[in-house]
Design a protein around this motif. Structure first.
Motif: not given
Lengths: 446, 446
Positions: B1-14
């Protein structure tokens, strides 16, 4: 699997509540048990088919580049107020309050929730396109549930949602869904015809339903006889190739095929030569929608464009009725003796019938055929019960495994077993090794 | 899987609402999104882990001879009146009426429904033993849902039910469940200790909980330090061999290990040498019960014996909290940078980090590593975004893939890439082919 260790409660009698073949056969074959009106427990054999169908749906969706997730069955009423559908949806939506008196509902569909997920995380065209889908239980409180899993209340459905920057992108997503659905149904051994349809409560301009031709279908359908002949077949599809994907859609939707909702007698007669005109009935097993910005505008799901504007995202939603498909499959594949599973979806690949349980040579031959099939990665069902041959055959015919290997002392004396096709009823004698090899070949070719 | 085509909404803040590591990390890694109190959507990364866990549970249950089926999420209140639990269950049971005013509930557990299924179809000892199980969504209307999926309201659970003729048979089923659970947890990379427990509202004499040691656990636990050292390992288990299965259970339950509910200070001090005494905290990830005829008597689930008597069937029920396990896994496997998945449950087998996206040689090397891994049947995640290396590393550390292959122009000039273990942080340089081979080896050994 040995039948003596399985849980396969087949019924001898025809259940009186079942009006159509699939409902009757699913009850008789021990696939489902009704728990409440329109709510079923999936007994082991039924659950096995359900898992196989879900697996095919997953594989074809992932092949098309769509990303699986899973939303909860219960939703908050608030989201549905944003789209205006909470009041509009009517009594088919099951509503209730939790212990803190919060208004909730059992999701009948998920446009609102997925739009909320999207707007929470995505705000730039750079993260587009994305298509998210799930296979999850849903509930519609049908006033008169009937026909078994064909019109149940709690049902298993694949629902997918595309998010795109432009109308053109969204139409490509629409086309991708059409092609991936065609492949999904073909792998299941079904001919499902995309027909122009009405959009109903989902909204939107472009929508096609997929219908399986069957006399018990709920919709009247009008089509060109050349349409059911179309096959996607083995051709390689590049889902990023817009032209190829659009070309396939054109190929499958140019000839006339409509449901009674959109049927136009004049167009039918103008476009279809008389000898090709067909009127029949169909079972809906899927529907795709392009509805543009209906939900994104109502719910504020906007993205920035490359030139810095903010626009509501273009969307569509796309469903396959997974539990309902089992009903459709049986309607299209049965005879007076029972179900006839296509190889692509059969719960067990092959049945083994031991004609003389307790006879050591016959038992040993069955054991070794069973072991050889398992070693080949296949999933056989071995009827090792101490029952009459006739009863074993009747069970195998009822549950509809596409192939049966019959093993008895008389054949073994000549070093043969019998391989029988459920669909044609034809039998062939061959060595046990040849029967195993044939079964391996059949499934390797899928 | 290419990350550019995935849906991985990581958050910067806790996220401020998360009090424990697993909840915080699941939100930050884009695994879940809260939809209502205690109700989560499983975003693609979270759903992927959930599916892997469910697959392991299925494999180990089927290996033990248990048969999968699927019961609906909604149940009729009538069944629960038969057992007497409808009134007893309290406000954690979500109750409501459908459009025809029929009383229903969202199943918090399934003893009643499975007993009804059993009594509908089985009436003879000849069809015993049978153990049926499902993995299905359940709902408990917790008054204060918290800790993310660890104490959610809508949760995913494996629940299995054994039906046996005699107490001895039922205890063998109990033991089978204990051993299959031990293997299940070990495959997931978890040390889960069976501890003598209280039976609570399910009822029954024999019950063990399985606890994963973790500082954030909800239960205080008292155990002999030698217990967490016990391993099932690679030994072959024959689930029909009562003696072997009972022997394993004895091995894992003889040394002292109890929760605060059953802890006995005197026994603890008598049985456990002081240097082995441990007090800690644990997360419950499963529980098994033998409760005999509690439900079969109340609901009339009787079978005929070989000598023609009718006796209520002997039962037990056995659960694994599948969604909760993900929380427990993260509590037991994380550091300040993020999650550290055990290889057996990781959502992707390996991450590929491209240090210079757009550099044609680096892009080509990453593409070819990605293709080689996919061709080997592995599931890599390739971070092909146009981002700084630091940001890519931070994402990989956060989502916790056990292995990372880092590819940059400098290394490629020397024909090397870097292979890094998430757990140890140690890196090794080697050719791309050697890195792929190493990853293949690691997963082939599982």
């Amino acid at each position: 699997m040995r039948l003596s260790r399985y849980f396969l409660p087949v019924l001898k009698e025809n259940p009186s509540e079942a009006q159509i073949a699939s409902h009757r056969l699913m009850l008789r074959a021990g696939m489902i048990k009704q728990e409440s009106a329109g709510i079923y427990a999936w007994l082991p054999l039924g659950y096995k088919v359900l898992r196989r169908l879900a697996q095919i749906v997953h594989e074809e969706q992932e092949r098309a580049g769509h990303i699986p997730l899973l939303m909860p069955t219960l939703q908050s009423a608030d989201l549905w107020r944003e789209s205006g559908r909470y009041d509009a949806y009517g009594p088919e939506m099951l509503r209730f309050k939790d212990r803190h008196d919060r208004e909730m509902l059992y999701g009948p569909t998920n446009e609102e929730m997925i739009t909320d997920i999207f707007r929470t995380y995505v705000s730039s065209y750079k993260d587009l396109p994305v298509t998210l889908y799930q296979i999850q239980w849903k509930f519609r409180d049908e006033i008169r549930p009937r026909f078994g899993v064909m019109r149940g209340r709690e049902f298993y459905m694949k629902d997918g949602y595309n998010f795109d920057l432009t109308r053109e992108d969204a139409l490509h997503a629409y086309n991708r869904h059409m092609v991936s659905y065609l492949r999904t149904y073909e792998r299941m051994g079904l001919t499902a015809i995309p027909m122009r349809a009405d959009s109903g409560p989902i909204g939107g301009d472009n929508t096609h339903e997929f219908l399986v031709l069957a006399q018990t279908g709920e919709s009247e359908v009008f089509y060109d006889a050349r349409v059911p002949e179309l096959k996607l077949g083995e051709r390689a599809v590049d889902y990023d190739d817009r032209e190829q994907v659009a070309g396939i859609c054109k190929e499958f939707t140019t000839l006339y095929a409509r449901t009674d909702e959109t049927h136009d007698v004049k167009v039918f007669e103008d476009q279809v030569p008389e000898e090709h005109r067909r009127v029949g009935r169909g079972i809906e097993v899927g529907q795709i929608f392009y509805f543009g910005t209906k939900y994104s505008e109502a719910m504020g799901a906007v993205v920035t464009t490359p030139d810095g504007r903010k626009v509501p995202v273009e969307m569509g939603s796309h469903g396959i009725g997974v539990s309902r498909l089992i009903g459709a499959l049986i309607e299209a594949n049965h005879d007076e003796k029972g179900i006839i599973w296509p190889e692509g979806v059969t719960p067990f690949h092959v049945g083994i019938v031991n004609l003389k349980q307790g006879d050591s040579a016959t038992d040993a031959a069955c054991d070794s055929i069973h072991a050889a099939l398992v070693a080949a990665g296949l999933d056989p069902l071995y009827d090792d019960r101490d029952e009459r041959a006739g009863s074993k055959f009747a069970t195998m015919d009822l549950i509809g495994l596409p192939w049966r290997i019959t093993v008895g002392p008389r054949g073994l004396a000549n070093n043969v077993v019998e391989l029988t096709s459920r669909r044609t009823g034809k039998s062939e004698e061959m060595s046990a090794a040849a029967a195993v090899a044939r079964i391996k070949e059949i499934y390797a070719a899928l």
